[in-house]
Structure formats: structure tokens, C-alpha cells
Design an enzyme around this catalytic site. Structure first.
Site, PDB file in Angstrom:
ATOM      1  N   CYS A  30      16.607   4.421   5.004  1.00  0.00           N
ATOM      2  CA  CYS A  30      16.069   3.430   5.939  1.00  0.00           C
ATOM      3  C   CYS A  30      17.009   2.227   6.018  1.00  0.00           C
ATOM      4  O   CYS A  30      17.504   1.750   4.999  1.00  0.00           O
ATOM      5  CB  CYS A  30      14.678   2.990   5.479  1.00  0.00           C
ATOM      6  SG  CYS A  30      13.922   1.835   6.634  1.00  0.00           S
TER       7      CYS A  30
ATOM      8  N   CYS B 250      13.745  -3.704   2.280  1.00  0.00           N
ATOM      9  CA  CYS B 250      12.527  -4.042   1.534  1.00  0.00           C
ATOM     10  C   CYS B 250      12.752  -3.776   0.033  1.00  0.00           C
ATOM     11  O   CYS B 250      12.984  -2.622  -0.360  1.00  0.00           O
ATOM     12  CB  CYS B 250      11.361  -3.215   2.059  1.00  0.00           C
ATOM     13  SG  CYS B 250      11.288  -3.205   3.867  1.00  0.00           S
TER      14      CYS B 250
ATOM     15  N   CYS C   4      11.093  -0.853  -1.968  1.00  0.00           N
ATOM     16  CA  CYS C   4      10.958   0.478  -1.374  1.00  0.00           C
ATOM     17  C   CYS C   4      12.013   1.481  -1.832  1.00  0.00           C
ATOM     18  O   CYS C   4      13.216   1.260  -1.679  1.00  0.00           O
ATOM     19  CB  CYS C   4      10.992   0.377   0.145  1.00  0.00           C
ATOM     20  SG  CYS C   4      10.602   1.976   0.914  1.00  0.00           S
TER      21      CYS C   4
ATOM     22  N   CYS D 108      -2.166  10.559   7.455  1.00  0.00           N
ATOM     23  CA  CYS D 108      -1.258   9.433   7.739  1.00  0.00           C
ATOM     24  C   CYS D 108       0.189   9.893   7.609  1.00  0.00           C
ATOM     25  O   CYS D 108       0.594  10.345   6.539  1.00  0.00           O
ATOM     26  CB  CYS D 108      -1.473   8.302   6.741  1.00  0.00           C
ATOM     27  SG  CYS D 108      -3.156   7.742   6.683  1.00  0.00           S
TER      28      CYS D 108
ATOM     29  N   CYS E  67      -3.129   8.793  11.690  1.00  0.00           N
ATOM     30  CA  CYS E  67      -2.539   7.481  11.434  1.00  0.00           C
ATOM     31  C   CYS E  67      -1.037   7.672  11.343  1.00  0.00           C
ATOM     32  O   CYS E  67      -0.581   8.703  10.853  1.00  0.00           O
ATOM     33  CB  CYS E  67      -3.086   6.920  10.123  1.00  0.00           C
ATOM     34  SG  CYS E  67      -2.319   5.346   9.666  1.00  0.00           S
TER      35      CYS E  67
ATOM     36  N   CYS F 202      -4.217  -0.777  10.869  1.00  0.00           N
ATOM     37  CA  CYS F 202      -4.252  -0.668   9.409  1.00  0.00           C
ATOM     38  C   CYS F 202      -3.161  -1.599   8.909  1.00  0.00           C
ATOM     39  O   CYS F 202      -1.978  -1.370   9.185  1.00  0.00           O
ATOM     40  CB  CYS F 202      -3.967   0.774   8.994  1.00  0.00           C
ATOM     41  SG  CYS F 202      -3.761   0.986   7.221  1.00  0.00           S
TER      42      CYS F 202
ATOM     43  N   ARG G 209      -8.571  -0.460   1.282  1.00  0.00           N
ATOM     44  CA  ARG G 209      -8.062   0.716   0.572  1.00  0.00           C
ATOM     45  C   ARG G 209      -7.391   0.348  -0.744  1.00  0.00           C
ATOM     46  O   ARG G 209      -6.466  -0.456  -0.784  1.00  0.00           O
ATOM     47  CB  ARG G 209      -7.075   1.498   1.447  1.00  0.00           C
ATOM     48  CG  ARG G 209      -6.574   2.764   0.742  1.00  0.00           C
ATOM     49  CD  ARG G 209      -5.786   3.706   1.640  1.00  0.00           C
ATOM     50  NE  ARG G 209      -6.533   4.017   2.828  1.00  0.00           N
ATOM     51  CZ  ARG G 209      -6.107   3.721   4.052  1.00  0.00           C
ATOM     52  NH1 ARG G 209      -4.953   3.139   4.230  1.00  0.00           N
ATOM     53  NH2 ARG G 209      -6.844   4.019   5.092  1.00  0.00           N
TER      54      ARG G 209
HETATM   55  N1  SAM Z   1       9.077   2.098   7.476  1.00  0.00           N
HETATM   56  C1  SAM Z   1       7.765   1.773   7.917  1.00  0.00           C
HETATM   57  C2  SAM Z   1       7.375   0.358   7.578  1.00  0.00           C
HETATM   58  O1  SAM Z   1       7.853  -0.201   6.613  1.00  0.00           O
HETATM   59  O2  SAM Z   1       6.538  -0.181   8.312  1.00  0.00           O
HETATM   60  C3  SAM Z   1       6.720   2.729   7.399  1.00  0.00           C
HETATM   61  C4  SAM Z   1       6.794   3.288   5.995  1.00  0.00           C
HETATM   62  S1  SAM Z   1       6.685   2.089   4.661  1.00  0.00           S
HETATM   63  C5  SAM Z   1       7.134   3.063   3.265  1.00  0.00           C
HETATM   64  C6  SAM Z   1       4.938   1.765   4.520  1.00  0.00           C
HETATM   65  C7  SAM Z   1       4.478   0.766   3.491  1.00  0.00           C
HETATM   66  O3  SAM Z   1       4.527   1.326   2.198  1.00  0.00           O
HETATM   67  C8  SAM Z   1       5.253  -0.509   3.340  1.00  0.00           C
HETATM   68  O4  SAM Z   1       4.931  -1.456   4.313  1.00  0.00           O
HETATM   69  C9  SAM Z   1       4.814  -0.998   1.977  1.00  0.00           C
HETATM   70  O5  SAM Z   1       3.709  -1.868   2.111  1.00  0.00           O
HETATM   71  C10 SAM Z   1       4.402   0.290   1.257  1.00  0.00           C
HETATM   72  N2  SAM Z   1       5.272   0.557   0.113  1.00  0.00           N
HETATM   73  C11 SAM Z   1       6.548   1.008   0.151  1.00  0.00           C
HETATM   74  N3  SAM Z   1       7.065   1.124  -1.083  1.00  0.00           N
HETATM   75  C12 SAM Z   1       6.088   0.762  -1.951  1.00  0.00           C
HETATM   76  C13 SAM Z   1       6.025   0.671  -3.365  1.00  0.00           C
HETATM   77  N4  SAM Z   1       7.060   0.963  -4.148  1.00  0.00           N
HETATM   78  N5  SAM Z   1       4.874   0.264  -3.927  1.00  0.00           N
HETATM   79  C14 SAM Z   1       3.805  -0.048  -3.134  1.00  0.00           C
HETATM   80  N6  SAM Z   1       3.814   0.020  -1.804  1.00  0.00           N
HETATM   81  C15 SAM Z   1       4.944   0.407  -1.193  1.00  0.00           C
HETATM   82 FE1  SF4 Z   2      12.129   1.200   5.366  1.00  0.00          FE
HETATM   83 FE2  SF4 Z   2      10.739   1.298   3.119  1.00  0.00          FE
HETATM   84 FE3  SF4 Z   2      11.010  -1.005   4.389  1.00  0.00          FE
HETATM   85 FE4  SF4 Z   2       9.469   0.948   5.478  1.00  0.00          FE
HETATM   86  S1  SF4 Z   2       9.094  -0.154   3.589  1.00  0.00           S
HETATM   87  S2  SF4 Z   2      10.979  -0.344   6.500  1.00  0.00           S
HETATM   88  S3  SF4 Z   2      10.629   2.750   4.774  1.00  0.00           S
HETATM   89  S4  SF4 Z   2      12.684   0.184   3.469  1.00  0.00           S
END
Ligand code: SAM
Ligand code: SF4
Ligand code: DTB
Length: 329
Positions: free
Chosen positions: A56, A60, A63, A100, A131, A191, A263
Site C-alpha cells: 500500500c 499508516c 499497518c 467485509c 461491506c 462504518c 464493534r
Molecule cells: N486501505 C484502506 C484504508 O485504510 O481505509 C482499507 C484497509 S485498512 C487495513 C482498514 C483499517 O484497518 C484501518 O483503517 C485501521 O483502522 C485498521 N488496521 C490496520 N492495521 C491495524 C492494526 N495493526 N491493528 C488494528 N487495526 C488496524
Molecule cells: Fe494502506 Fe494499511 Fe493505511 Fe489502509 S491502513 S491505507 S492498507 S497502509
């Protein structure tokens, strides 16, 4: 106060005062509100599937799928529609009412988008709620997803506006709010929630819940994630949140957004059964259920079923026959 009796004018001071209540008073208040809107013994279950994994472009810090960090994750391109539908069928038969689908994108590309729409249509035909979480969306894209029959769109605010810049630099809070407004305007359910245990201050949890509760309409579903610390991400060694502060966050979310599904989201695998039970007591009424979240493990389904049995909880969509005793596919 609007005609619904729901508020969207919460001040930080009022929210902080809820967090500051003695734990038992806070739980009692949250549970009382919960019972006026929901059956306290029913839990909605969603199953997640990562339809496009890793690489990606966003940064973040929590992530495992960000291309900026080396977490050893196997990246995968967009899954074939039939494979997604096959996974949805399994999830449905195991008791999930919602499927989802998540993609590690900044936003969906023109090339991939038609396949995503097909996934929505076909999963819906299985009789499940759908979702998706695909990153930022344009108005054309929200209109097309609504037209295809998408029920919910997940897009998290993640944390307070103040702490956000410490966690993500490649996309802004404002952009997140704009995508959420487009989703709502297109008539889909929202959501939206966040993550705690990212080294934020107590005030940041107040700030996150204030943003969610003061949206023009409360999100229909509010995932509260406890950070899953993944090796290779900048947050791999961050100090964990006190479990009671996690439960408090759930309780305050329930009080501020009385009609929303709250949730108990990521982090259940690392939680003991007693903490989970207190989260349900605090007003959580939805979980992710299945083998995995997107890339990290969930508690095994038999552990979830055993916990539900011990607590007398029931899934919103009953689990039938052999699925109580299934072994992993
Ligand atoms: N890339 C898209 C986005 O960020 O909107 C969708 C997928 S992203 C993985 C969805 C959500 O997963 C993120 O907004 C975050 O809140 C949650 N998430 C990702 N990594 C996580 C982690 N290590 N622990 C808890 N929540 C996590
Ligand atoms: Fe990409 Fe993970 Fe951020 Fe979603 S949460 S935008 S998958 S880096
Ligand atoms: C949400 O709030 N949490 C889910 C879902 N929405 C998409 C994702 C949690 C991801 C946890 C880390 C992983 O498994 O990759």
C-alpha cells in the site's frame, strides 16, 4: 438535540467526564443505554477478507500492509471474483451476517473498480450484507457502489485530529471525512471507528470519539480496534493500553452513539475472555469472526463459540449444524 434524541454536539469536557466516571458507574450507564436499543445477548458477526494485500502506498504506522515498512507480508494482487464469492459462502455458512472486503489501496483504480462492483453484486446474491474498505472514494465511485448494492463502507478516522499526523502523513483527516460524507450522501451505511493502544494520550481517545459522535449522522457501525502490534511496523514496540481503558473506550462509544453497532474489533486474539466479556457488558455488540482479520489471526472460531456459550450470547445469524464443529478449510 435532533428529533431522533441522538446528540451530535458533544464537548470534549463532557466526554472526558464520562471516561472519568468510576468504572462500575460507567459500565452500568453504558449497559443501561445498550439495553434500551439492543438485545443485550445478541452479537452481530462480520467476516473479513483481504481482497488485495500489501504494497500500500500509504504510510499508516500501525499497518502491516504499508509498502513503507518491511513486515514480511506476502503481497497479492486483486483476488478473482469467484474466489471472493467462494470465501463469502463459507463465511455465511459459519454464521457471519456480513462479509467485509478490504483492499490495501489509497483508492480504487479504474482498472480494478469493475471487479469490485461484481464482488458486491455476487456476495449480495448469497443473502449476506456487504461491506468494503478500499480507501478514498470519489462521488462517482460511491454512486456506483451504492448502485451495485453495497450496504456498508468502512473508512476509519483512526485517532484524534491532533494525534493523526504522528500516525499517517500520506493522507489527511479532512480527506477521510470527505469520503465518509460521500458514502453517506450516496445512501450507504457508514462504518467508521479507530484504533487505540497506538501510544495516544487519553485526550486523543476523547478526540476520536468526539469526531465520530459529532458527525451529521452517527456511523451505523463503529469499530474500536486495539492495535495489533506487527513486527516491522513503527508501532511494533509501543506500550499497550490498560485493558480497563480499552473497555472504557467501548463504554463511552456506546453512550455517545446509542443506536450504532459498536464493534469489538482488532485485538481480540490478544485479549482474555474476561476482558472480552466486559467489552460486551460495556455495549459492544459486534465482532469480526473467522480465521483472520485482514492479515493477522483472530481467535479460533471454537474459542469464540465456547465464549458465547459460557456467556449465553447468541450470534444475530444463528450458526447451524456442523459449523459448530468445523475444522479449518
Ligand atoms: N486501505 C484502506 C484504508 O485504510 O481505509 C482499507 C484497509 S485498512 C487495513 C482498514 C483499517 O484497518 C484501518 O483503517 C485501521 O483502522 C485498521 N488496521 C490496520 N492495521 C491495524 C492494526 N495493526 N491493528 C488494528 N487495526 C488496524
Ligand atoms: Fe494502506 Fe494499511 Fe493505511 Fe489502509 S491502513 S491505507 S492498507 S497502509
Ligand atoms: C476495522 O476497523 N478493522 C478491520 C476492518 N475494519 C477492515 C481491519 C483490522 C486489521 C488488523 C490488522 C490486519 O489483520 O491486517
Amino acid at each position: 438535540m435532533p428529533a431522533t434524541g441522538l446528540r451530535n454536539d458533544w464537548t470534549r469536557k463532557e466526554i472526558q467526564a464520562l471516561f472519568d466516571l468510576p468504572f462500575m458507574d460507567l459500565l452500568h450507564k453504558a449497559q443501561t443505554i445498550h439495553r434500551t436499543h439492543f438485545d443485550p445477548n445478541k452479537v452481530q458477526m462480520s467476516t473479513l477478507l483481504s481482497i488485495k494485500t500489501g504494497a500500500c502506498p500509504e504510510d499508516c504506522k500501525y499497518c502491516p500492509q504499508s509498502g513503507h515498512y518491511n513486515t514480511g507480508l506476502q503481497k497479492e494482487k486483486l483476488m478473482e471474483v469467484e474466489k471472493v464469492v467462494a470465501q463469502a459462502r463459507i463465511a455465511r455458512d459459519r454464521g457471519a451476517s456480513r462479509f467485509c472486503m478490504g483492499a490495501a489501496w489509497k483508492h480504487p483504480s479504474e482498472k480494478d473498480f469493475p471487479y469490485v462492483l461484481d464482488m458486491v453484486r455476487q456476495v449480495r446474491e448469497l443473502g449476506m450484507e456487504t461491506c468494503m474498505t478500499l480507501g478514498a472514494l470519489s462521488s462517482e465511485q460511491t454512486a456506483a457502489l451504492a448502485e451495485a448494492g453495497l450496504d456498508y463502507y468502512n473508512h476509519n478516522l483512526d485517532t484524534s485530529p491532533e494525534y493523526y499526523g504522528e500516525i499517517i502523513t500520506t493522507r489527511s483527516y479532512q480527506e477521510r471525512l470527505e469520503t465518509l460524507a460521500r458514502v453517506r450522501d450516496a445512501g450507504m451505511k457508514v462504518c467508521s471507528g479507530g484504533i487505540v493502544g497506538m501510544g495516544e494520550k487519553a485526550e486523543d481517545r476523547v478526540g476520536l470519539l468526539q469526531q465520530l459522535a459529532n458527525m451529521p449522522v452517527h456511523p451505523d457501525s463503529v469499530p474500536i480496534n486495539n492495535l495489533v502490534k506487527v513486527k516491522g511496523t513503527p508501532l511494533q514496540d509501543v506500550e499497550e493500553i490498560d485493558p480497563f481503558d480499552f473497555i472504557r473506550t467501548i463504554a463511552v462509544a456506546r453512550i455517545l452513539m446509542p443506536q450504532s453497532y459498536v464493534r469489538l474489533s482488532a485485538g481480540r486474539q490478544q485479549m482474555n475472555d474476561q476482558t472480552q466479556a466486559l467489552c460486551f457488558m460495556a455495549g459492544a455488540n459486534s465482532i469480526f469472526y473467522g480465521d483472520k482479520l485482514l492479515t493477522t489471526p483472530l481467535p479460533e472460531e471454537h474459542r469464540d463459540i465456547a465464549l458465547f456459550d459460557r456467556l449465553g450470547l447468541q450470534p444475530e445469524r444463528p450458526i447451524t449444524g456442523d459449523h459448530r464443529f468445523y475444522s479449518a478449510v
